[in-house]
Scaffold this motif. Structure first.
Motif, PDB file in Angstrom:
ATOM      1  N   TYR A  87       0.844  -1.347  -0.055  1.00  0.00           N
ATOM      2  CA  TYR A  87      -0.093  -0.031  -0.095  1.00  0.00           C
ATOM      3  C   TYR A  87       0.857   1.328   0.123  1.00  0.00           C
ATOM      4  O   TYR A  87       0.704   2.210  -0.842  1.00  0.00           O
ATOM      5  N   THR A  88       1.794   1.260   0.777  1.00  0.00           N
ATOM      6  CA  THR A  88       2.720   2.365   0.940  1.00  0.00           C
ATOM      7  C   THR A  88       3.537   2.556  -0.128  1.00  0.00           C
ATOM      8  O   THR A  88       4.115   3.826  -0.375  1.00  0.00           O
ATOM      9  N   THR A  89       4.127   1.603  -0.633  1.00  0.00           N
ATOM     10  CA  THR A  89       5.212   1.720  -1.772  1.00  0.00           C
ATOM     11  C   THR A  89       4.580   1.699  -3.273  1.00  0.00           C
ATOM     12  O   THR A  89       5.133   1.985  -4.115  1.00  0.00           O
ATOM     13  N   LYS A  90       3.315   1.294  -3.411  1.00  0.00           N
ATOM     14  CA  LYS A  90       2.755   1.028  -4.614  1.00  0.00           C
ATOM     15  C   LYS A  90       3.546   0.076  -5.657  1.00  0.00           C
ATOM     16  O   LYS A  90       3.563   0.298  -6.718  1.00  0.00           O
ATOM     17  N   ALA A  91       4.385  -0.793  -4.738  1.00  0.00           N
ATOM     18  CA  ALA A  91       5.380  -1.538  -5.484  1.00  0.00           C
ATOM     19  C   ALA A  91       4.700  -2.915  -6.292  1.00  0.00           C
ATOM     20  O   ALA A  91       3.472  -3.173  -5.963  1.00  0.00           O
ATOM     21  N   ARG A  92       5.184  -3.104  -7.447  1.00  0.00           N
ATOM     22  CA  ARG A  92       4.632  -4.228  -8.239  1.00  0.00           C
ATOM     23  C   ARG A  92       5.010  -5.618  -7.608  1.00  0.00           C
ATOM     24  O   ARG A  92       4.288  -6.444  -7.658  1.00  0.00           O
ATOM     25  N   ALA A  93       6.185  -5.749  -7.152  1.00  0.00           N
ATOM     26  CA  ALA A  93       6.799  -6.823  -6.513  1.00  0.00           C
ATOM     27  C   ALA A  93       7.977  -6.440  -5.380  1.00  0.00           C
ATOM     28  O   ALA A  93       8.523  -5.311  -5.608  1.00  0.00           O
ATOM     29  N   ILE A  94       7.887  -7.130  -4.326  1.00  0.00           N
ATOM     30  CA  ILE A  94       8.722  -7.017  -3.119  1.00  0.00           C
ATOM     31  C   ILE A  94       9.688  -8.155  -2.746  1.00  0.00           C
ATOM     32  O   ILE A  94       8.900  -8.989  -2.469  1.00  0.00           O
ATOM     33  N   PRO A  95      11.006  -7.909  -2.767  1.00  0.00           N
ATOM     34  CA  PRO A  95      11.923  -9.215  -2.386  1.00  0.00           C
ATOM     35  C   PRO A  95      11.658  -9.448  -0.967  1.00  0.00           C
ATOM     36  O   PRO A  95      11.132  -8.380  -0.038  1.00  0.00           O
ATOM     37  N   VAL A  96      11.785 -10.599  -0.611  1.00  0.00           N
ATOM     38  CA  VAL A  96      11.734 -11.085   0.783  1.00  0.00           C
ATOM     39  C   VAL A  96      13.178 -11.404   1.351  1.00  0.00           C
ATOM     40  O   VAL A  96      13.977 -12.039   0.512  1.00  0.00           O
ATOM     41  N   VAL A  97      13.596 -11.011   2.414  1.00  0.00           N
ATOM     42  CA  VAL A  97      14.854 -11.162   2.927  1.00  0.00           C
ATOM     43  C   VAL A  97      15.017 -11.753   4.270  1.00  0.00           C
ATOM     44  O   VAL A  97      13.943 -11.664   5.166  1.00  0.00           O
ATOM     45  N   ASP A  98      16.000 -12.371   4.744  1.00  0.00           N
ATOM     46  CA  ASP A  98      16.350 -12.776   6.119  1.00  0.00           C
ATOM     47  C   ASP A  98      17.022 -11.597   6.896  1.00  0.00           C
ATOM     48  O   ASP A  98      17.078 -10.689   6.450  1.00  0.00           O
ATOM     49  N   ASP A  99      17.321 -11.967   8.090  1.00  0.00           N
ATOM     50  CA  ASP A  99      17.766 -10.787   9.072  1.00  0.00           C
ATOM     51  C   ASP A  99      19.236 -10.370   8.549  1.00  0.00           C
ATOM     52  O   ASP A  99      19.465  -9.428   9.044  1.00  0.00           O
ATOM     53  N   SER A 100      19.935 -11.179   7.733  1.00  0.00           N
ATOM     54  CA  SER A 100      21.106 -10.693   7.265  1.00  0.00           C
ATOM     55  C   SER A 100      21.065  -9.937   5.906  1.00  0.00           C
ATOM     56  O   SER A 100      21.954 -10.036   5.018  1.00  0.00           O
ATOM     57  N   ARG A 101      19.634  -9.737   5.423  1.00  0.00           N
ATOM     58  CA  ARG A 101      19.277  -9.253   4.156  1.00  0.00           C
ATOM     59  C   ARG A 101      19.747 -10.224   3.026  1.00  0.00           C
ATOM     60  O   ARG A 101      19.875  -9.673   1.938  1.00  0.00           O
ATOM     61  N   ASN A 102      19.846 -11.332   3.117  1.00  0.00           N
ATOM     62  CA  ASN A 102      20.195 -12.377   2.082  1.00  0.00           C
ATOM     63  C   ASN A 102      18.689 -12.614   1.392  1.00  0.00           C
ATOM     64  O   ASN A 102      17.565 -12.631   2.158  1.00  0.00           O
ATOM     65  N   LEU A 103      18.695 -12.649   0.101  1.00  0.00           N
ATOM     66  CA  LEU A 103      17.481 -12.651  -0.708  1.00  0.00           C
ATOM     67  C   LEU A 103      16.790 -14.066  -0.528  1.00  0.00           C
ATOM     68  O   LEU A 103      17.586 -14.949  -0.803  1.00  0.00           O
ATOM     69  N   LEU A 104      15.794 -14.269  -0.381  1.00  0.00           N
ATOM     70  CA  LEU A 104      14.748 -15.574  -0.138  1.00  0.00           C
ATOM     71  C   LEU A 104      13.844 -15.708  -1.359  1.00  0.00           C
ATOM     72  O   LEU A 104      13.910 -16.892  -1.679  1.00  0.00           O
ATOM     73  N   GLY A 105      13.117 -14.682  -1.630  1.00  0.00           N
ATOM     74  CA  GLY A 105      12.061 -15.037  -2.779  1.00  0.00           C
ATOM     75  C   GLY A 105      11.503 -13.466  -2.787  1.00  0.00           C
ATOM     76  O   GLY A 105      12.073 -12.479  -2.640  1.00  0.00           O
ATOM     77  N   MET A 106      10.549 -13.702  -3.704  1.00  0.00           N
ATOM     78  CA  MET A 106       9.839 -12.376  -3.999  1.00  0.00           C
ATOM     79  C   MET A 106       8.365 -12.682  -3.627  1.00  0.00           C
ATOM     80  O   MET A 106       7.657 -13.554  -4.141  1.00  0.00           O
ATOM     81  N   ILE A 107       7.512 -11.320  -3.341  1.00  0.00           N
ATOM     82  CA  ILE A 107       5.962 -11.617  -3.607  1.00  0.00           C
ATOM     83  C   ILE A 107       5.567 -10.494  -4.469  1.00  0.00           C
ATOM     84  O   ILE A 107       6.058  -9.333  -4.401  1.00  0.00           O
TER      85      ILE A 107
END
Length: 361
Positions: A87-107
């Motif tokens: 809602y706040t970013t109006k993004a088309r897709a947002i990456p999901v990361v762990d606590d170390s900012r490693n890329l895990l996936g995308m929503i």
């Protein structure tokens, strides 16, 4: 439902040192609008068509130099937090990361809408109640350059194309990026400038999509969501008979949840009279949205307020004093700056806040 349960594997990931030329071709092949940019598996940026349409860059440029500030979700975020971020970013897709900012996936936005649809959470209202109106439209003979400027100015991703007030096509951000960049990737550098000028001067009818998938003003939000998902599109013109009355997108569907999820935009800007012309306001809105995304890299933002005050003018140009106030879970931060260019003042003030947040963390 958590972010880790909603996310999917990312089909295309860019390295920070990849060339724009190579990634654009892969984006087209994968039909992927947003590409996470990583360095040693850590998320460092996002490459999107929305950012590429704002400026022209050399195809040999490294991806990290044209990527947007990081927007991301934690794998631990619940569904409400996911909705708030979209809602706040109006993004088309947002990456999901762990606590170390490693890329895990995308929503993707489509994943969120699909879940809302399947779980029966969409409002029963009609398309005309949630559409953006009046719509920004162009004629078939208007130039690609005008379409690009309209998208940047109004922060939109699609424009209905009319002939004698009848809908004949639609142009999207992706159409313009593909027209500008993809053909150039196969050409010699010496011919790129001439080709770019030709594309920008061309009428939009040369790149528009037709026939257009539309919805009617009386269709329910559920029907709209089903149509967008079925046709793999992010938005559509809303018709009242033969008249284009508005445009509805996945962003509008998520906005319909404002009351249910108690959603509110964290950006609040108080503009002086001199800053309320449409073009300057659009420029300031774009800057504030990008800086909010950048700040959210460091901390969860509850509220982001910007106010402007006109001070003594010099040579007919007022001096703008900008006050930026950010409310976060770790406290409130304020920064001020002055400049005859309000955009420059905002950037410097937010840069000050960014440094304070880095030190605080």
């Amino acid at each position: 439902m958590s972010a880790s349960e909603l996310m999917a594997n990312v089909s295309l990931v860019a390295s920070s040192n990849d060339k724009l030329r190579d990634i654009l071709n892969k984006m087209r092949e994968a039909n992927q609008w947003v590409v996470p940019v990583v360095n040693n598996k850590k998320l460092v940026g996002i490459l999107s068509f929305k950012e590429l349409i704002r400026r022209r860059v050399n195809l040999e440029t490294r991806v990290i130099n044209v990527s947007s500030p990081i927007i991301s979700l934690s794998k631990k975020d619940d569904f409400t937090q996911v909705v708030v971020k979209f809602y706040t970013t109006k993004a088309r897709a947002i990456p999901v990361v762990d606590d170390s900012r490693n890329l895990l996936g995308m929503i993707t936005r489509e994943t969120v809408i699909s879940y809302l649809l399947n779980s029966g959470q969409l409002d029963t209202g009609k398309a005309r109640e949630y559409m953006s109106s009046p719509p920004v439209t162009l004629t078939a003979e208007d130039s690609v350059a005008k379409a690009r400027w309209s998208m940047v100015r109004d922060n939109i991703s699609r424009i209905p194309i009319l002939e004698e007030k009848k809908l004949v096509g639609i142009v999207t951000t992706r159409d313009i990026v593909n027209a500008l960049y993809v053909p150039l990737s196969e050409k010699k550098r010496a011919s790129i400038l001439n080709e770019e000028e030709r594309v920008m001067a061309s009428p939009v009818k040369e790149i528009m999509n037709s026939p257009v998938i539309t919805v009617t003003g009386s269709e329910s939000l559920k029907q709209v969501a089903e149509k967008l998902l079925k046709n793999k599109i992010s938005g559509a013109p809303v018709m009242e008979g033969d008249f284009v009355s508005g445009v509805i997108s996945g962003v509008d569907i998520i906005k319909s949840l404002e009351h249910k999820f108690q959603l509110s935009m964290p950006i609040e800007a108080k503009l002086t009279t001199g800053l309320r012309n449409k073009e300057l306001k659009a420029q300031l809105d774009g800057v504030l949205e990008r800086y909010l995304s950048k700040l959210e890299k460091f901390v969860d933002v509850n509220n982001f307020r910007v106010s402007f005050k006109e001070e003594a003018s010099s040579q007919g140009r007022p001096l703008y004093r900008v006050s930026v106030n950010i409310s976060t879970k770790i406290g409130n931060f304020v920064a001020n700056d002055s400049d005859r260019d309000p955009v420059a003042a905002v950037k410097r003030a937010v840069d000050i806040l960014e440094q304070r947040l880095i030190k605080k963390n």
